[in-house]
Design an enzyme around this catalytic site. Structure first.
Site, PDB file in Angstrom:
ATOM      1  N   HIS A 184       0.830  -1.202   0.000  1.00 57.44           N
ATOM      2  CA  HIS A 184       0.000   0.000   0.000  1.00 57.44           C
ATOM      3  C   HIS A 184       0.868   1.256   0.000  1.00 57.44           C
ATOM      4  O   HIS A 184       2.073   1.219   0.265  1.00 57.44           O
ATOM      5  CB  HIS A 184      -0.938   0.018   1.218  1.00 57.44           C
ATOM      6  CG  HIS A 184      -0.237  -0.002   2.549  1.00 57.44           C
ATOM      7  ND1 HIS A 184       0.349   1.119   3.100  1.00 57.44           N
ATOM      8  CD2 HIS A 184      -0.031  -1.006   3.436  1.00 57.44           C
ATOM      9  CE1 HIS A 184       0.887   0.816   4.268  1.00 57.44           C
ATOM     10  NE2 HIS A 184       0.673  -0.474   4.506  1.00 57.44           N
ATOM     11  N   CYS A 203       3.757  -4.689   6.582  1.00 52.01           N
ATOM     12  CA  CYS A 203       3.319  -4.349   5.231  1.00 52.01           C
ATOM     13  C   CYS A 203       4.473  -3.878   4.353  1.00 52.01           C
ATOM     14  O   CYS A 203       5.529  -3.469   4.835  1.00 52.01           O
ATOM     15  CB  CYS A 203       2.241  -3.265   5.288  1.00 52.01           C
ATOM     16  SG  CYS A 203       0.655  -3.857   5.905  1.00 52.01           S
TER      17      CYS A 203
END
Length: 228
Positions: A184, A203
């Protein structure tokens, strides 16, 4: 008529020059392989070559080609040349059957690659998981895509208002994989972190243009390989 002849003569004169311009070459992408047993990573294609690392079953690593070396088992003398310049015996690893498009994440170089038909079409510096929250190594698949959402630490069991808590609204281009993490846009990390830092909670954080590229490139079902 004379002008047309002049233009044609100029074009013919320039043909040798254009022939000297080398064609653009695409950058070949490493393929992903997975260890099927405990495997030594060696400096040469032989069990007598020094070992520089040890793979466990399920570990994923990048391969740029094969070479002939010591026949460790039967008549099989094929060794996998890794993208780090080392060698793993092919008898203890298998190549991943990725589709035409997939994503490769290298934890050592903090780089994400978009790969299409064996060619790197985009390269992005990324931020990865911090100690205790390391981005996992393995072969994964994108299972969900969310254009924009709020990410907060309650999803990890950490209250937002406690030490280590966080809440980030309007996180763009979120792509979740079945390994429990996501790719992301990360707007809170300083630019100097990308390509270097382990500061996320697992992430793969990207800068805006890179996150947008991978969003457009991937889809639910795209494979993601993470390796050292």
């Amino acid at each position: 008529m004379h002008r047309m002849r002049w233009v044609l003569a100029m074009l013919l004169a320039l043909l040798p020059f254009f022939g000297m311009i080398p064609p653009r070459t695409a950058e070949a992408a490493p393929r992903a392989a997975i260890a099927t047993d405990h495997a030594a990573v060696r400096t040469g294609p032989s069990t007598s070559a020094p070992s520089v690392d040890q793979l466990d079953p399920g570990d994923v690593f990048g391969v740029v080609g094969t070479v002939e070396g010591e026949q460790v088992s039967g008549e099989n003398g094929v060794w996998l040349a890794t993208d780090q310049g080392h060698y793993v015996y092919s008898g203890v690893a298998t190549m991943q059957s990725a589709g035409a498009s997939y994503i490769d994440v290298d934890r050592e170089t903090h780089t994400a690659l978009a790969i299409e038909d064996g060619t790197i079409v985009h390269r992005a510096p990324v931020v990865l998981g911090r100690p205790g929250w390391r981005t996992p190594v393995g072969a994964f698949t994108i299972v969900d895509q969310v254009a924009s959402e709020t990410m907060d630490s309650t999803e990890l069991g950490i209250p937002v208002d406690s030490p280590g808590g966080f809440s980030y609204p309007h996180v763009l281009y979120v792509q979740y994989v079945d390994g429990g993490f996501a790719l992301h846009y990360n707007y809170w990390a300083p630019a100097s972190d990308f390509g270097h830092a382990d500061s996320s909670h697992g992430c793969v954080g990207m800068q805006l243009s890179d996150a947008k590229f991978f969003w457009d490139f991937a889809y639910v079902g795209t494979q993601v390989f993470v390796h050292d």
